[in-house]
Design a protein around this motif. Structure first.
Motif, PDB file in Angstrom:
ATOM      1  N   UNK A  50     -10.893  50.545-142.653  1.00  0.00           N
ATOM      2  CA  UNK A  50     -11.993  50.736-141.725  1.00  0.00           C
ATOM      3  C   UNK A  50     -13.156  51.377-142.468  1.00  0.00           C
ATOM      4  N   UNK A  51     -14.362  51.082-142.012  1.00  0.00           N
ATOM      5  CA  UNK A  51     -15.559  51.594-142.657  1.00  0.00           C
ATOM      6  C   UNK A  51     -16.471  52.240-141.620  1.00  0.00           C
ATOM      7  N   UNK A  52     -17.123  53.295-142.019  1.00  0.00           N
ATOM      8  CA  UNK A  52     -18.165  53.909-141.198  1.00  0.00           C
ATOM      9  C   UNK A  52     -19.493  53.212-141.513  1.00  0.00           C
ATOM     10  N   UNK A  53     -20.111  52.653-140.525  1.00  0.00           N
ATOM     11  CA  UNK A  53     -21.366  51.940-140.748  1.00  0.00           C
ATOM     12  C   UNK A  53     -22.443  52.864-141.302  1.00  0.00           C
ATOM     13  N   UNK A  54     -22.427  54.103-140.884  1.00  0.00           N
ATOM     14  CA  UNK A  54     -23.466  55.035-141.332  1.00  0.00           C
ATOM     15  C   UNK A  54     -23.378  55.337-142.816  1.00  0.00           C
ATOM     16  N   UNK A  55     -22.210  55.091-143.432  1.00  0.00           N
ATOM     17  CA  UNK A  55     -22.030  55.441-144.836  1.00  0.00           C
ATOM     18  C   UNK A  55     -22.576  54.395-145.792  1.00  0.00           C
ATOM     19  N   UNK A  56     -22.807  53.161-145.315  1.00  0.00           N
ATOM     20  CA  UNK A  56     -23.346  52.158-146.243  1.00  0.00           C
ATOM     21  C   UNK A  56     -24.581  51.426-145.702  1.00  0.00           C
ATOM     22  N   UNK A  57     -24.936  51.634-144.454  1.00  0.00           N
ATOM     23  CA  UNK A  57     -26.188  51.056-143.959  1.00  0.00           C
ATOM     24  C   UNK A  57     -27.337  52.010-144.262  1.00  0.00           C
ATOM     25  N   UNK A  58     -27.580  52.187-145.547  1.00  0.00           N
ATOM     26  CA  UNK A  58     -28.634  53.095-145.994  1.00  0.00           C
ATOM     27  C   UNK A  58     -29.944  52.323-146.092  1.00  0.00           C
ATOM     28  N   UNK A  59     -30.585  52.138-144.959  1.00  0.00           N
ATOM     29  CA  UNK A  59     -31.835  51.392-144.900  1.00  0.00           C
ATOM     30  C   UNK A  59     -32.939  52.292-144.366  1.00  0.00           C
ATOM     31  N   UNK A  60     -34.159  51.795-144.448  1.00  0.00           N
ATOM     32  CA  UNK A  60     -35.277  52.553-143.909  1.00  0.00           C
ATOM     33  C   UNK A  60     -35.150  52.663-142.386  1.00  0.00           C
TER      34      UNK A  60
END
Length: 467
Positions: free
Chosen positions: A270-280
């Motif tokens: 499982x992945x936390x979206x906040x940990x890799x959706x590093x966008x503006x």
């Protein structure tokens, strides 16, 4: 006389290279000197590839849509060639390598634990040939605007970066069933600052993740990965990683397990979206999460951690959710992180002809990230839940949406048809399941009663459509 006439009328030409006398198809040249040079490059590269039948069509686009066509055909039969077709087209280029029919290209060639089979070795050869072709035709690839490749494996981890840098005019790149050796290698894309690449599609690629270091013009990114890294092989990388992507607006995340992993409870992550959706902030506008009839791989987290990435989201699509999965918690914690969301589409995996549909998943429903009582969403206008069986299962969720979305205009439940011949044939084998397949007559009083039941006690003007 007849033999001479037949020889004159034949599209083939006689070639005497000093060692042997043979016939080969002619080359059709353009009048442009520059195009002759490109054709010469293509001829030398294709001769070294050793493929059975190559079609090369070079479209030159000068300005916006000016193009000339140049065709070349070569026929070479290398030792041990199995006769499968490979097609190459330039201008819009497709490099399609088809493995033998005894193996399935649909699932790639890597088994769950990274072992190799004959098809994987074949795909590795295809990757080497394609790399040689890329280096042998620099002028042709520099003019390329659209490229699609399938079933390629590379040993060089920078292979995709080199491809993008060779194709300076490339705007669309599609890769399907592609990967690396070893299979735990992360795909890296590092486009030059002048890159025109707007669309990058990585469809069911045999990689643990895709990293975009730089793609200044990228607007749409489809990230499809299939490999999980075992503990003894290192840490599991994030499925996607973003560097300089200032124009990215549309993102699709798709994870598909191998068949061997479906029954393996440990082979799941499982992945936390906040940990890799590093966008503006407010950059992303369209997000699609495709679960391919597996467990939901999104790890629950509070909406406040997701809001920097999803604050500007306008459309959310949740696709191919296994029918035993409870998507309620996922939807509500994403809604809390996306205050500007206007459209929500939920698609349950409806293919009863597929064995995955009948698998029972060990699901734990999460209630930690549910929105607080009284939470209202003030931008959501359209919601659709496409479920073919047990449609009434979604009624409580539909009522929650009607209560929460104060400006909702349309709510759609069900599907008009299965849309699959295999499902139509398979359905009679499951009588209980077939009885749960509801199709609503729009003029029926039962529909009106059901709509009133959904709206009971809720002040809403939304149109409810039952299919």
């Amino acid at each position: 006389m007849d033999d001479e006439k037949a020889q004159l009328d034949s599209p083939y030409i006689d070639v005497d290279d000093g060692a042997s006398f043979h016939r080969q198809p002619p080359l059709v040249y353009s009048s442009s000197v520059a195009k002759k040079e490109v054709l010469a490059d293509s001829a030398s590269a294709l001769a070294s590839l050793g493929a059975s039948v190559f079609w090369v069509v070079v479209y030159y686009r000068i300005g916006v849509r000016v193009g000339k066509v140049m065709k070349m055909r070569r026929q070479v039969d290398p030792p041990g060639f199995d006769g499968s077709d490979r097609v190459i087209e330039f201008g819009q280029l497709t490099y399609c390598t088809r493995p033998s029919s005894s193996t399935s290209s649909r699932r790639g060639a890597t088994s769950t634990r990274g072992t190799w089979d004959a098809t994987a070795e074949l795909m590795l050869g295809y990757g080497a040939r394609f790399t040689q072709f890329l280096r042998g035709c620099p002028r042709a690839f520099r003019a390329l605007t659209s490229l699609a490749v399938e079933n390629l494996r590379f040993t060089d981890p920078d292979a995709i970066t080199n491809l993008v840098r060779h194709c300076r005019a490339l705007e669309h790149l599609s890769m399907r069933f592609c990967g690396f050796v070893p299979p735990t290698t992360v795909m890296v894309v590092d486009a030059p600052p002048e890159s025109r690449l707007r669309t990058l599609l990585c469809l069911e690629c045999n990689v643990p993740g895709i990293t975009i270091l730089q793609a200044p013009s990228l607007v749409e990114f489809y990230c499809g990965w299939r490999v999980l890294v075992e503990e003894d092989e290192g840490a599991q990388p994030p499925p996607a990683s973003f560097g300089c992507t200032p124009q990215l607006k549309k993102l699709t995340l798709q994870y598909e397990q191998y068949e061997e992993a479906y029954d393996d409870e440990e082979y799941h992550s499982e992945w936390r979206l906040s940990e890799f959706l590093m966008l503006e902030p407010h950059q992303l506008q369209v997000l699609t999460l495709s679960f391919e009839a597996t467990k939901i791989w999104v790890q629950p987290e509070y909406p406040k951690y997701l809001r920097p990435a999803l604050g500007g989201l306008k459309e959310l699509n949740l696709e191919k959710i296994h029918p035993t999965n409870d998507f309620t918690w996922l939807v509500f914690h994403l809604l809390g992180a996306a205050p500007r969301l206007q459209t929500l589409h939920i698609e349950v995996f409806n293919h009863v002809c597929h064995p995955d549909w009948h698998k029972k998943l060990d699901i734990e429903t999460d209630t930690v990230c549910m929105p607080p009582l009284g939470f209202k969403h003030r931008r959501l206008k359209e919601v659709s839940i496409r479920r073919a069986f047990h449609v009434f299962k979604d009624m409580p969720f539909a009522r929650r949406i009607l209560e929460m979305a104060v400006k909702l205009e349309k709510l759609t439940l069900g599907v008009e048809d299965l849309g699959c011949d295999g499902c139509t044939v398979t359905l009679p084998r499951w009588p209980a399941l077939a009885s749960s397949r509801h199709t609503f007559n729009r003029a029926s009083k039962d529909v009106d009663m059901l709509v009133e039941k959904l709206k009971h006690g809720i002040a809403t003007s939304a149109q409810i459509q039952l299919l």
